[in-house]
Design an enzyme around this catalytic site. Structure first.
Site, PDB file in Angstrom:
ATOM      1  N   ARG A 208       0.818  -1.216   0.000  1.00 35.85           N
ATOM      2  CA  ARG A 208       0.000   0.000   0.000  1.00 35.85           C
ATOM      3  C   ARG A 208       0.850   1.265   0.000  1.00 35.85           C
ATOM      4  O   ARG A 208       0.423   2.318  -0.478  1.00 35.85           O
ATOM      5  CB  ARG A 208      -0.935  -0.014   1.216  1.00 35.85           C
ATOM      6  CG  ARG A 208      -2.104   0.897   1.038  1.00 35.85           C
ATOM      7  CD  ARG A 208      -3.000   1.072   2.268  1.00 35.85           C
ATOM      8  NE  ARG A 208      -3.107  -0.058   3.137  1.00 35.85           N
ATOM      9  CZ  ARG A 208      -2.531  -0.133   4.353  1.00 35.85           C
ATOM     10  NH1 ARG A 208      -1.778   0.856   4.806  1.00 35.85           N
ATOM     11  NH2 ARG A 208      -2.705  -1.197   5.100  1.00 35.85           N
TER      12      ARG A 208
ATOM     13  N   TYR B  46     -15.335  21.780 -10.896  1.00 33.25           N
ATOM     14  CA  TYR B  46     -15.785  20.484 -11.408  1.00 33.25           C
ATOM     15  C   TYR B  46     -16.918  19.966 -10.513  1.00 33.25           C
ATOM     16  O   TYR B  46     -16.801  19.990  -9.279  1.00 33.25           O
ATOM     17  CB  TYR B  46     -14.579  19.547 -11.364  1.00 33.25           C
ATOM     18  CG  TYR B  46     -14.766  18.165 -11.904  1.00 33.25           C
ATOM     19  CD1 TYR B  46     -15.059  17.954 -13.238  1.00 33.25           C
ATOM     20  CD2 TYR B  46     -14.581  17.066 -11.066  1.00 33.25           C
ATOM     21  CE1 TYR B  46     -15.194  16.668 -13.728  1.00 33.25           C
ATOM     22  CE2 TYR B  46     -14.705  15.770 -11.560  1.00 33.25           C
ATOM     23  CZ  TYR B  46     -15.023  15.581 -12.885  1.00 33.25           C
ATOM     24  OH  TYR B  46     -15.149  14.310 -13.365  1.00 33.25           O
TER      25      TYR B  46
ATOM     26  N   ASP C  43      -7.138  22.964  -8.551  1.00 32.32           N
ATOM     27  CA  ASP C  43      -7.333  21.894  -9.535  1.00 32.32           C
ATOM     28  C   ASP C  43      -6.687  22.379 -10.834  1.00 32.32           C
ATOM     29  O   ASP C  43      -7.223  23.240 -11.525  1.00 32.32           O
ATOM     30  CB  ASP C  43      -8.829  21.621  -9.719  1.00 32.32           C
ATOM     31  CG  ASP C  43      -9.108  20.448 -10.669  1.00 32.32           C
ATOM     32  OD1 ASP C  43      -8.265  20.188 -11.548  1.00 32.32           O
ATOM     33  OD2 ASP C  43     -10.176  19.826 -10.534  1.00 32.32           O
TER      34      ASP C  43
END
Ligand code: PLP
Length: 399
Positions: free
Chosen positions: A68, A122, A194
């Site tokens: 992980r 978004y 973003d």
């Protein structure tokens, strides 16, 4: 060949060299190295002795620990993205852009905090604020993307984060990011951007005062419409909080997908240049058509964001919008259905052109989208723009 550490290398060179550390691409016992970091798939990591296992119990970024926490394929992609962003301490990878955005917001906000979210964000980013963040007791105010220095009046005592997206990926407003980040720093508020539209090639976000920059690698970085991933890249000051949250959230990315992303990244510079050039050819053609109302493209001199775009951006990508003058939804549908060389679909940034009808009016709350003409969004790919223009001409004839 770990030249990605060199401060003076230009972005195109960094794209070629990023993540190709000798320890990830070869082994002295094999007598050479290979060009690309191979795909290291792993869950379990084996240690020779208990002492080795204990010694590696607190391993960090680039020592094998457990699947992980990544393998060299994953680190190579993170490393390459960090090398692309001047001022970055590190990059975290998430299985999608939405996952990266949500993880960044979770890492930086606590119950009782206030978030300023750009109204042109978004849509799933908005949904996370109105859903999970609201449930956690984080208050969100949406703000006008064109607010600029006026952001100062919106900052409350509990405001901890200002989220930006520029240009907005549906409506293409360009934000005054340097003005907003300067005020945020003065007031002790973090900023997160973003940056999927521009990528660090066209807009190095941290150099403009942003604390955390996010990309949907699904779009231009991957570039081939066959893999999903998201990234968060941050300054040294914010990095520990993001990494801590990433370990707790436990989202892992596939080494196979990282190899695809690395392959996409190597050609990002040439692809972006061509996407931008083709997009401008199509946008300029559309701007001259009687059936077209507005073209929403910040690189066009008449665009409302053109001055800020010229000041802050190094180029344009191939995603923009335009309206069909006096048309209704049925006419827009006829136009889109008549196109042969544009796929109808969400996402963007791949080598192939896409078209999608867009309806921003229903999404906004802080500002109003008043243009009555229906909006169409185009992602211009790597086809010859003359073929795309001929196709659009057929579409307009079907109106
Ligand atoms: C697509 C997109 C995202 C989400 O990315 P996924 O990888 O699809 O989850 C986030 N922001 C913008 C601007 C996008 O276009």
């Amino acid at each position: 060949m770990s030249s990605s550490d060199d401060d003076d290398l230009r972005p195109a060179t960094r794209l070629v060299q990023g993540g190709r550390r000798p320890e990830w691409t070869g082994d002295p016992r094999l007598g050479g190295s290979i060009v690309n970091p191979p795909v290291w798939r792993a869950s379990t990591i084996l240690y020779d002795t208990v002492a080795d296992l204990k010694a590696r119990g607190h391993a960090t970024h680039d020592k094998l620990y457990y699947g992980r926490r990544g393998t060299p394929t994953v680190w190579a992609l993170a490393d390459a993205l960090t090398a692309l962003e001047p001022g970055a301490e590190g990059t975290l990878l998430y299985p999608s852009g939405v996952a990266a955005n949500s993880a960044g917001l979770l890492a930086l906000l606590s119950p009782g905090d206030h978030l300023l979210m750009v109204d042109s964000a978004y849509e799933p980013t908005r949904a996370f604020c109105n859903g999970m963040l609201a449930r956690m007791g984080v208050r969100t105010s949406f703000y006008d993307p064109l607010v600029g220095a006026g952001i100062a009046e919106l900052i409350e005592p509990e405001t901890r984060l200002i989220f930006l997206e520029s240009p907005g990926s549906l409506t293409f407003e360009v934000q005054d990011i340097p003005a907003i980040t300067a005020i945020a720093r003065e007031r002790g508020v973090l900023t997160m951007l973003d940056n999927t539209w521009a990528t660090p090639l066209l807009f190095p976000a941290l150099a403009h005062g942003v604390d955390v920059t996010m990309m949907s690698l699904t779009k231009y970085a991957g570039g081939h419409s066959d893999a999903m991933m998201g990234s968060l890249t941050a300054t040294k000051a914010v990095w520990p909080r993001l990494r801590q949250a990433a370990y707790q959230l436990g989202q892992a990315v596939s080494p196979d997908d990282c190899a695809l992303m690395l392959r996409g990244l190597r050609t990002l510079d040439v692809r972006m240049a061509r996407h931008g050039e083709n997009g401008l050819a199509v946008a300029n053609w559309l701007a001259g058509r009687a059936a077209v109302g507005r073209v929403l493209h910040p690189a066009l001199p008449g665009d409302r964001g053109h001055a800020l775009w010229t000041r802050d951006f190094k180029g344009t990508s191939g995603l923009f919008g335009f309206t069909l003058k006096g048309a209704d939804d049925a006419a827009r549908t006829r136009f889109v259905d008549a196109l042969a060389h544009f796929g109808i679909g969400f996402s963007w940034g791949g080598y192939e052109s896409l078209v999608v009808p867009a309806d921003p009016a229903a999404i906004r709350t802080a500002t109003r989208w008043t243009d009555p003409d229906p909006l169409v969004r185009l992602s211009i790919g790597l086809e010859d723009p003359a073929d795309l223009i001929a196709d659009l001409e057929r579409g307009l004839a079907a109106l």
